[in-house]
Scaffold this active site. Structure first.
Site, PDB file in Angstrom:
ATOM      1  N   LYS A 238       0.832  -1.215   0.000  1.00  0.00           N
ATOM      2  CA  LYS A 238       0.000   0.000   0.000  1.00  0.00           C
ATOM      3  C   LYS A 238       0.861   1.257   0.000  1.00  0.00           C
ATOM      4  CE  LYS A 238      -4.340  -1.860   1.063  1.00  0.00           C
ATOM      5  NZ  LYS A 238      -5.665  -1.763   1.574  1.00  0.00           N
TER       6      LYS A 238
ATOM      7  N   LYS B 156      -3.388 -10.359  -6.978  1.00  0.00           N
ATOM      8  CA  LYS B 156      -4.629 -10.618  -6.253  1.00  0.00           C
ATOM      9  C   LYS B 156      -5.770  -9.740  -6.787  1.00  0.00           C
ATOM     10  CE  LYS B 156      -5.338  -8.570  -2.120  1.00  0.00           C
ATOM     11  NZ  LYS B 156      -6.524  -8.276  -1.305  1.00  0.00           N
TER      12      LYS B 156
ATOM     13  N   LYS C 178     -10.074  -4.373  -4.960  1.00  0.00           N
ATOM     14  CA  LYS C 178     -10.841  -3.199  -5.385  1.00  0.00           C
ATOM     15  C   LYS C 178      -9.916  -2.078  -5.825  1.00  0.00           C
ATOM     16  CE  LYS C 178     -11.653  -2.839  -0.527  1.00  0.00           C
ATOM     17  NZ  LYS C 178     -12.581  -3.344   0.452  1.00  0.00           N
TER      18      LYS C 178
HETATM   19  P1  ATP Z   1      -7.929  -3.270  -0.930  1.00  0.00           P
HETATM   20  O1  ATP Z   1      -7.764  -3.400  -2.380  1.00  0.00           O
HETATM   21  O2  ATP Z   1      -8.513  -1.957  -0.493  1.00  0.00           O
HETATM   22  O3  ATP Z   1      -6.732  -3.689  -0.147  1.00  0.00           O
HETATM   23  P2  ATP Z   1      -9.240  -5.738  -0.991  1.00  0.00           P
HETATM   24  O4  ATP Z   1      -9.976  -5.689  -2.255  1.00  0.00           O
HETATM   25  O5  ATP Z   1      -7.958  -6.485  -0.926  1.00  0.00           O
HETATM   26  O6  ATP Z   1      -9.044  -4.267  -0.494  1.00  0.00           O
HETATM   27  P3  ATP Z   1     -10.321  -6.213   1.617  1.00  0.00           P
HETATM   28  O7  ATP Z   1     -11.501  -5.405   1.931  1.00  0.00           O
HETATM   29  O8  ATP Z   1      -9.039  -5.739   2.140  1.00  0.00           O
HETATM   30  O9  ATP Z   1     -10.253  -6.372   0.048  1.00  0.00           O
HETATM   31  O10 ATP Z   1     -10.519  -7.728   2.051  1.00  0.00           O
HETATM   32  C1  ATP Z   1     -11.663  -8.233   2.662  1.00  0.00           C
HETATM   33  C2  ATP Z   1     -11.539  -9.704   2.941  1.00  0.00           C
HETATM   34  O11 ATP Z   1     -11.544 -10.416   1.736  1.00  0.00           O
HETATM   35  C3  ATP Z   1     -10.251 -10.130   3.659  1.00  0.00           C
HETATM   36  O12 ATP Z   1     -10.536 -11.226   4.503  1.00  0.00           O
HETATM   37  C4  ATP Z   1      -9.359 -10.561   2.546  1.00  0.00           C
HETATM   38  O13 ATP Z   1      -8.415 -11.506   2.952  1.00  0.00           O
HETATM   39  C5  ATP Z   1     -10.359 -11.144   1.574  1.00  0.00           C
HETATM   40  N1  ATP Z   1      -9.917 -10.967   0.193  1.00  0.00           N
HETATM   41  C6  ATP Z   1      -9.676  -9.788  -0.438  1.00  0.00           C
HETATM   42  N2  ATP Z   1      -9.276  -9.990  -1.694  1.00  0.00           N
HETATM   43  C7  ATP Z   1      -9.278 -11.329  -1.878  1.00  0.00           C
HETATM   44  C8  ATP Z   1      -8.978 -12.170  -2.976  1.00  0.00           C
HETATM   45  N3  ATP Z   1      -8.575 -11.656  -4.136  1.00  0.00           N
HETATM   46  N4  ATP Z   1      -9.086 -13.494  -2.832  1.00  0.00           N
HETATM   47  C9  ATP Z   1      -9.502 -14.024  -1.658  1.00  0.00           C
HETATM   48  N5  ATP Z   1      -9.794 -13.298  -0.582  1.00  0.00           N
HETATM   49  C10 ATP Z   1      -9.693 -11.967  -0.672  1.00  0.00           C
END
Ligand code: ATP
Ligand code: LTN
Length: 330
Positions: free
Chosen positions: A112, A194, A197
């Site tokens: 980040k 990964k 968002k």
């Molecule tokens: P950001 O992009 O703002 O970091 P994010 O899209 O990674 O956010 P989070 O809100 O941080 O999503 O994650 C919410 C939950 O979903 C957490 O438990 C995280 O481990 C899970 N998660 C997020 N992205 C994935 C993914 N691509 N695959 C599986 N689990 C995920």
């Protein structure tokens, strides 16, 4: 006595296929066996700059989506992190038992910081102390999250053990619960990164609110390879393997069953089937979330009741911790 679960998702944007398959799907599956606290992590969300009106709207929508995913507010405690003061209070204390070196090793912080070079703030750095507080304040046994949160769970365990070592048994040392299928959904456009968002490539991330049309297009354009064979090999075929994983997670079929089902068929067929499986998984949730979102009074009652229930438990832990570290009782 039921064991306790806590988990949360930042209110930094819309829920997507990764957060659904990696986290929420398991929250729902575990809801009957455990006493569950499911949180909207708005304190965490402001570690990245947010527009205030959008943050409020995202938070409300996310509550509606939690309920629409099948989390019954009568049986689960659904609440907004900033509504329960104990999180911030305990985070400060735990920050004093978290080492600079430990925080410096967090890959999420490194990622980040690289993405937000103009705003590498202290909150982004101490994010894991707040996350530890979220979990430890409820003495949670289990934390269902995606694979990317593994390191944050490790540091939470270390903080809990360190505190317990100094002051005697106070916190439960929690376990991560990471699903076998769907723990790491990859971007449809860049299958070695990964799905997230904050994904910059359009179509890489599929949102819970996307229409069937948008979902179909995203899968149609998903990056694969030139071999034209539906075969799981995460190293050599990351795009196709990701699609197999998504299909398996949505349909309950194993990777082997999926390979057999699509053997001898082209990627076109396969991608359409994956898109359909995702659409059918999301459709009832999306429709129900829209219905709930229109009922603001109901939503308000959900998060107010949740905050009250959560505060009662969390405040007691903060009192216990304050006493242990030697703060004068008021
Ligand atoms: P950001 O992009 O703002 O970091 P994010 O899209 O990674 O956010 P989070 O809100 O941080 O999503 O994650 C919410 C939950 O979903 C957490 O438990 C995280 O481990 C899970 N998660 C997020 N992205 C994935 C993914 N691509 N695959 C599986 N689990 C995920
Ligand atoms: N860091 C998590 C969100 C989060 C969380 C938590 C998850 C904040 N506090 C406590 C589990 C338990 C993320 O989604 N990136």
């Amino acid at each position: 006595m039921k064991k306790t679960i806590l988990s949360g998702i930042q209110t930094s944007g819309a829920l997507h296929l990764g957060s659904y398959l990696g986290a929420i799907k398991n929250w729902v599956a575990l809801a009957n066996e455990y006493g569950c606290y499911y949180m909207l992590a708005d304190l965490h969300a402001i570690t990245v700059r947010q527009d205030p009106a959008a943050l409020r709207e995202t938070t409300l929508r996310q509550i509606a989506q939690y309920v629409a995913c099948g989390l019954d507010p009568e049986r689960n405690t659904l609440f907004v992190q900033s509504h329960v003061r104990a999180h911030a209070e305990l985070a400060w204390v735990l920050g004093c038992y978290t080492m600079f070196g430990e925080l410096s090793r967090m890959t999420q912080f490194k990622d980040k910081s690289a993405k937000n070079a103009e705003n590498i703030n202290a909150g982004l750095f101490t994010y894991p102390s707040l996350m530890a507080a979220d979990i430890l304040v409820y003495k949670a046994d289990l934390v269902p999250v995606g694979d990317d949160q593994r390191q944050h769970l490790e540091i939470t365990r270390d903080i809990a053990q360190r505190f317990n070592g100094i002051y005697g048994d106070t916190f439960v040392v929690p376990d991560a619960y990471i699903p076998k299928v769907g723990a790491r959904i990859m971007s449809l456009q860049e299958p070695t990164a990964k799905m997230s968002k904050s994904d910059s490539s359009p179509g890489g991330c599929v949102y819970l609110t996307d229409s069937p049309d948008v979902i179909a297009k995203a899968f149609k354009r998903a990056v694969t390879d030139s071999e034209a064979s539906v075969r799981y090999d995460a190293e050599a075929k990351p795009g196709v393997s990701n699609l197999i994983e998504i299909y398996s997670a949505c349909t309950g079929k194993t990777a082997a069953e999926t390979e057999t089902e699509f053997s001898g068929r082209g990627y076109g067929d396969f991608k359409k089937a994956v898109g359909d499986a995702v659409t059918e998984t999301f459709r009832p949730i999306r429709e129900e979330a829209e219905r709930i979102l229109a009922d603001r009074a109901y939503l308000e009652s959900v998060y107010r009741t949740g905050a009250e229930k959560a505060s009662a438990v969390a405040d007691a832990t903060v009192r216990e911790v304050y006493e242990k570290v030697g703060f004068l009782a008021k």
